[in-house]
Design an enzyme around this catalytic site. Structure first.
Site, PDB file in Angstrom:
ATOM      1  N   ASN A 109       0.836  -1.205   0.000  1.00 17.50           N
ATOM      2  CA  ASN A 109       0.000   0.000   0.000  1.00 17.50           C
ATOM      3  C   ASN A 109       0.868   1.251   0.000  1.00 17.50           C
ATOM      4  O   ASN A 109       1.936   1.289   0.614  1.00 17.50           O
ATOM      5  CB  ASN A 109      -0.923   0.004   1.220  1.00 17.50           C
ATOM      6  N   HIS A 126       5.798  -0.678  -2.907  1.00 18.92           N
ATOM      7  CA  HIS A 126       5.317   0.046  -4.084  1.00 18.92           C
ATOM      8  C   HIS A 126       5.369   1.557  -3.921  1.00 18.92           C
ATOM      9  O   HIS A 126       4.642   2.282  -4.596  1.00 18.92           O
ATOM     10  CB  HIS A 126       3.891  -0.424  -4.442  1.00 18.92           C
TER      11      HIS A 126
HETATM   12  C1  BJW Z   1     -10.020  -7.733   1.977  1.00 19.71           C
HETATM   13  C2  BJW Z   1     -10.904  -6.798   2.465  1.00 19.71           C
HETATM   14  C3  BJW Z   1     -10.970  -6.717   3.835  1.00 19.71           C
HETATM   15  C4  BJW Z   1     -11.025  -6.639   0.376  1.00 19.71           C
HETATM   16  N1  BJW Z   1     -10.213  -7.507   4.586  1.00 19.71           N
HETATM   17  N2  BJW Z   1      -9.284  -8.518   2.736  1.00 19.71           N
HETATM   18  C5  BJW Z   1       5.806 -12.648 -12.495  1.00 19.71           C
HETATM   19  C6  BJW Z   1       4.699 -13.183 -13.117  1.00 19.71           C
HETATM   20  C7  BJW Z   1       3.827 -12.378 -13.860  1.00 19.71           C
HETATM   21  C8  BJW Z   1       4.059 -11.013 -13.984  1.00 19.71           C
HETATM   22  C9  BJW Z   1       5.157 -10.480 -13.367  1.00 19.71           C
HETATM   23  C10 BJW Z   1       6.002 -11.287 -12.639  1.00 19.71           C
HETATM   24  N3  BJW Z   1       6.992 -10.509 -12.133  1.00 19.71           N
HETATM   25  C11 BJW Z   1       6.764  -9.226 -12.501  1.00 19.71           C
HETATM   26  C12 BJW Z   1       5.664  -9.177 -13.268  1.00 19.71           C
HETATM   27  C13 BJW Z   1       5.064  -7.961 -13.884  1.00 19.71           C
HETATM   28  C14 BJW Z   1       4.198  -7.167 -12.935  1.00 19.71           C
HETATM   29  C15 BJW Z   1       3.086  -8.058 -12.399  1.00 19.71           C
HETATM   30  O1  BJW Z   1       3.126  -8.548 -11.303  1.00 19.71           O
HETATM   31  N4  BJW Z   1       2.065  -8.257 -13.217  1.00 19.71           N
HETATM   32  C16 BJW Z   1       0.921  -9.112 -12.837  1.00 19.71           C
HETATM   33  C17 BJW Z   1      -0.261  -8.252 -12.380  1.00 19.71           C
HETATM   34  C18 BJW Z   1       0.535  -9.912 -14.035  1.00 19.71           C
HETATM   35  N5  BJW Z   1       4.988  -6.607 -11.865  1.00 19.71           N
HETATM   36  C19 BJW Z   1       5.632  -5.443 -12.030  1.00 19.71           C
HETATM   37  O2  BJW Z   1       5.636  -4.836 -13.088  1.00 19.71           O
HETATM   38  C20 BJW Z   1       6.405  -4.927 -10.841  1.00 19.71           C
HETATM   39  N6  BJW Z   1       7.733  -4.598 -11.227  1.00 19.71           N
HETATM   40  C21 BJW Z   1       8.609  -5.503 -11.554  1.00 19.71           C
HETATM   41  O3  BJW Z   1       8.367  -6.698 -11.541  1.00 19.71           O
HETATM   42  O4  BJW Z   1       9.842  -4.986 -11.918  1.00 19.71           O
HETATM   43  C22 BJW Z   1      10.777  -5.865 -12.534  1.00 19.71           C
HETATM   44  C23 BJW Z   1      10.500  -5.792 -14.000  1.00 19.71           C
HETATM   45  C24 BJW Z   1      10.770  -4.617 -14.663  1.00 19.71           C
HETATM   46  C25 BJW Z   1      10.549  -4.556 -16.023  1.00 19.71           C
HETATM   47  C26 BJW Z   1      10.021  -5.652 -16.713  1.00 19.71           C
HETATM   48  C27 BJW Z   1       9.709  -6.816 -16.007  1.00 19.71           C
HETATM   49  C28 BJW Z   1       9.974  -6.887 -14.640  1.00 19.71           C
HETATM   50  C29 BJW Z   1       5.787  -3.625 -10.323  1.00 19.71           C
HETATM   51  C30 BJW Z   1       4.437  -3.811  -9.779  1.00 19.71           C
HETATM   52  C31 BJW Z   1       3.852  -2.463  -9.361  1.00 19.71           C
HETATM   53  C32 BJW Z   1       2.396  -2.546  -8.927  1.00 19.71           C
HETATM   54  N7  BJW Z   1       1.878  -1.232  -8.777  1.00 19.71           N
HETATM   55  C33 BJW Z   1       0.545  -1.046  -8.266  1.00 19.71           C
HETATM   56  C34 BJW Z   1       0.222   0.472  -8.332  1.00 19.71           C
HETATM   57  C35 BJW Z   1       1.009   1.196  -7.241  1.00 19.71           C
HETATM   58  C36 BJW Z   1       0.693   2.633  -7.197  1.00 19.71           C
HETATM   59  C37 BJW Z   1      -0.733   2.936  -6.847  1.00 19.71           C
HETATM   60  O5  BJW Z   1      -1.233   2.608  -5.755  1.00 19.71           O
HETATM   61  O6  BJW Z   1      -1.359   3.561  -7.695  1.00 19.71           O
HETATM   62  O7  BJW Z   1       0.454  -1.508  -6.916  1.00 19.71           O
HETATM   63  S1  BJW Z   1      -0.715  -2.010  -9.108  1.00 19.71           S
HETATM   64  C38 BJW Z   1      -1.661  -2.348  -7.662  1.00 19.71           C
HETATM   65  O8  BJW Z   1      -1.629  -3.773  -7.381  1.00 19.71           O
HETATM   66  C39 BJW Z   1      -0.919  -1.664  -6.498  1.00 19.71           C
HETATM   67  C40 BJW Z   1      -1.043  -2.685  -5.414  1.00 19.71           C
HETATM   68  O9  BJW Z   1      -0.052  -2.481  -4.431  1.00 19.71           O
HETATM   69  C41 BJW Z   1      -0.884  -3.978  -6.161  1.00 19.71           C
HETATM   70  C42 BJW Z   1      -1.411  -5.187  -5.415  1.00 19.71           C
HETATM   71  O10 BJW Z   1      -2.792  -5.051  -5.206  1.00 19.71           O
HETATM   72  P1  BJW Z   1      -3.462  -5.685  -3.904  1.00 19.71           P
HETATM   73  O11 BJW Z   1      -2.969  -4.996  -2.705  1.00 19.71           O
HETATM   74  O12 BJW Z   1      -3.313  -7.146  -3.944  1.00 19.71           O
HETATM   75  O13 BJW Z   1      -4.976  -5.211  -4.117  1.00 19.71           O
HETATM   76  P2  BJW Z   1      -6.166  -5.975  -4.885  1.00 19.71           P
HETATM   77  O14 BJW Z   1      -7.217  -4.983  -5.123  1.00 19.71           O
HETATM   78  O15 BJW Z   1      -5.671  -6.725  -6.038  1.00 19.71           O
HETATM   79  O16 BJW Z   1      -6.659  -7.053  -3.824  1.00 19.71           O
HETATM   80  C43 BJW Z   1      -7.326  -6.668  -2.640  1.00 19.71           C
HETATM   81  C44 BJW Z   1      -7.566  -7.914  -1.836  1.00 19.71           C
HETATM   82  O17 BJW Z   1      -8.126  -7.540  -0.602  1.00 19.71           O
HETATM   83  C45 BJW Z   1      -8.548  -8.893  -2.504  1.00 19.71           C
HETATM   84  O18 BJW Z   1      -8.020 -10.206  -2.402  1.00 19.71           O
HETATM   85  C46 BJW Z   1      -9.817  -8.773  -1.643  1.00 19.71           C
HETATM   86  O19 BJW Z   1     -10.523  -9.997  -1.542  1.00 19.71           O
HETATM   87  C47 BJW Z   1      -9.219  -8.385  -0.327  1.00 19.71           C
HETATM   88  N8  BJW Z   1     -10.076  -7.618   0.548  1.00 19.71           N
HETATM   89  N9  BJW Z   1     -11.502  -6.150   1.359  1.00 19.71           N
HETATM   90  C48 BJW Z   1      -9.391  -8.391   3.960  1.00 19.71           C
HETATM   91  N10 BJW Z   1     -11.852  -5.825   4.396  1.00 19.71           N
END
Ligand code: BJW
Length: 261
Positions: A109, A126
């Site tokens: 977050n 992040h």
């Molecule tokens: C509750 C609840 C309650 C609801 N109680 N629970 C390996 C495999 C595939 C792809 C990749 C890989 N390695 C890297 C990648 C690429 C990419 C990636 O992961 N892509 C996948 C999505 C396919 N990763 C990247 O690009 C990362 N960089 C990187 O790997 O660099 C090396 C590289 C460079 C160049 C080329 C290749 C590699 C960077 C990732 C950056 C993510 N950024 C964001 C935005 C941040 C800024 C902003 O806030 O605006 O980060 S995207 C967004 O997703 C944000 C979050 O931190 C992140 C994760 O989201 P999160 O926290 O999981 O939220 P949700 O909404 O998905 O889930 C919420 C959960 O809560 C749900 O499960 C609900 O059920 C639950 N919930 N209410 C408890 N009350």
């Protein structure tokens, strides 16, 4: 005959946590949901139901339409500034206070709510919504105190834009922060994975890493996640109930600890 999975109860998870010398906690957007901060991937209310992630959370999206992305982040800042940390943030901060040095808190977050609840030394994978930075390499005149009034503001000399200090898709995570998070996942006794869909890497990889190192992994979430299959136990329920129940109190109300591995 298939062996029955071992039964794991909330009490068992509490015992694991109580016996842990080192606890690592990975949090995601779900932890801030009860404060009123939208998640990303929830079907109706998540940001990605409204926007394309590549438009709003990539450098290419920002370069294509900096004003739109900047305004979206300004909107999010205003929303977050108006909300308060919730019982989940407070439970983590309180446990840390009661067990100095025993918890590594790793968050995806960018909202700063863990810190506002009193958690210190939070590993922000992040970035930080409140720390803007330069989009491009700086010229000698680039000075964050002397900016144009634009949206986004820019260096009046070279036009370099300010951008949110967060990590977008395709960008590297801060190296030292990630290395410290990985070291904590490897060295902990229990990793709690709370309120994250577990689809964004390398953050989600912390759970696999901990598991490979023989650490206990517990997923706490309102819904199924991609990391459930990695977990020793999955507790279903809002983080505002599950974290206090696991870390602090005798209450387990609202929890359905229903999936066992
Ligand atoms: C509750 C609840 C309650 C609801 N109680 N629970 C390996 C495999 C595939 C792809 C990749 C890989 N390695 C890297 C990648 C690429 C990419 C990636 O992961 N892509 C996948 C999505 C396919 N990763 C990247 O690009 C990362 N960089 C990187 O790997 O660099 C090396 C590289 C460079 C160049 C080329 C290749 C590699 C960077 C990732 C950056 C993510 N950024 C964001 C935005 C941040 C800024 C902003 O806030 O605006 O980060 S995207 C967004 O997703 C944000 C979050 O931190 C992140 C994760 O989201 P999160 O926290 O999981 O939220 P949700 O909404 O998905 O889930 C919420 C959960 O809560 C749900 O499960 C609900 O059920 C639950 N919930 N209410 C408890 N009350």
């Amino acid at each position: 005959m298939t062996a029955s999975p071992p039964e794991t109860t909330l009490d068992t998870v509490r015992t694991w946590v109580a016996q842990a010398e080192r606890l690592c906690v990975l949090t995601g957007a779900g932890v801030s949901a009860a404060s009123g901060v939208p998640t990303f991937r929830d079907a109706q209310t998540g940001y990605w139901a409204q926007f394309r992630a590549e438009d709003m959370a990539s450098a290419a999206g920002f370069r294509a339409n900096p004003g739109r992305v900047w305004q979206w982040y300004q909107h999010r800042k205003a929303l977050i500034a108006a909300v308060q940390p919730n019982a989940a943030h407070h439970a983590l901060a309180q446990w840390s206070l009661q067990h100095p040095g025993a918890m590594t808190l790793v968050t995806q977050n960018v909202d700063g709510l863990h810190q506002r609840a009193g958690s210190t030394d939070v590993l922000c994978l992040h970035g930080d919504l409140w720390q803007d930075r330069w989009l491009n390499p700086t010229c000698p005149q680039c000075n964050a105190d002397v900016l144009t009034d634009g949206e986004p503001p820019a260096c009046p000399c070279c036009g370099n834009l300010r951008r949110p200090g967060v990590v977008w898709f395709g960008e590297m995570l801060p190296g030292r922060v990630l290395a410290n998070a990985q070291a904590a996942a490897e060295a902990c006794d229990v990793l709690l994975v709370v309120g994250t869909a577990g689809v964004v890497y390398p953050a989600a990889g912390l759970a696999q890493l901990a598991r490979r190192c023989g650490r206990r992994v517990v997923v706490l979430n309102t819904a199924a996640t991609d990391l459930d299959s990695v977990a020793d136990a999955v507790l279903r329920g809002p983080a505002t109930s599950s974290l206090p129940a696991v870390l602090l109190s005798d209450e387990g109300e609202g929890l359905q600890p229903a999936v066992w591995y």
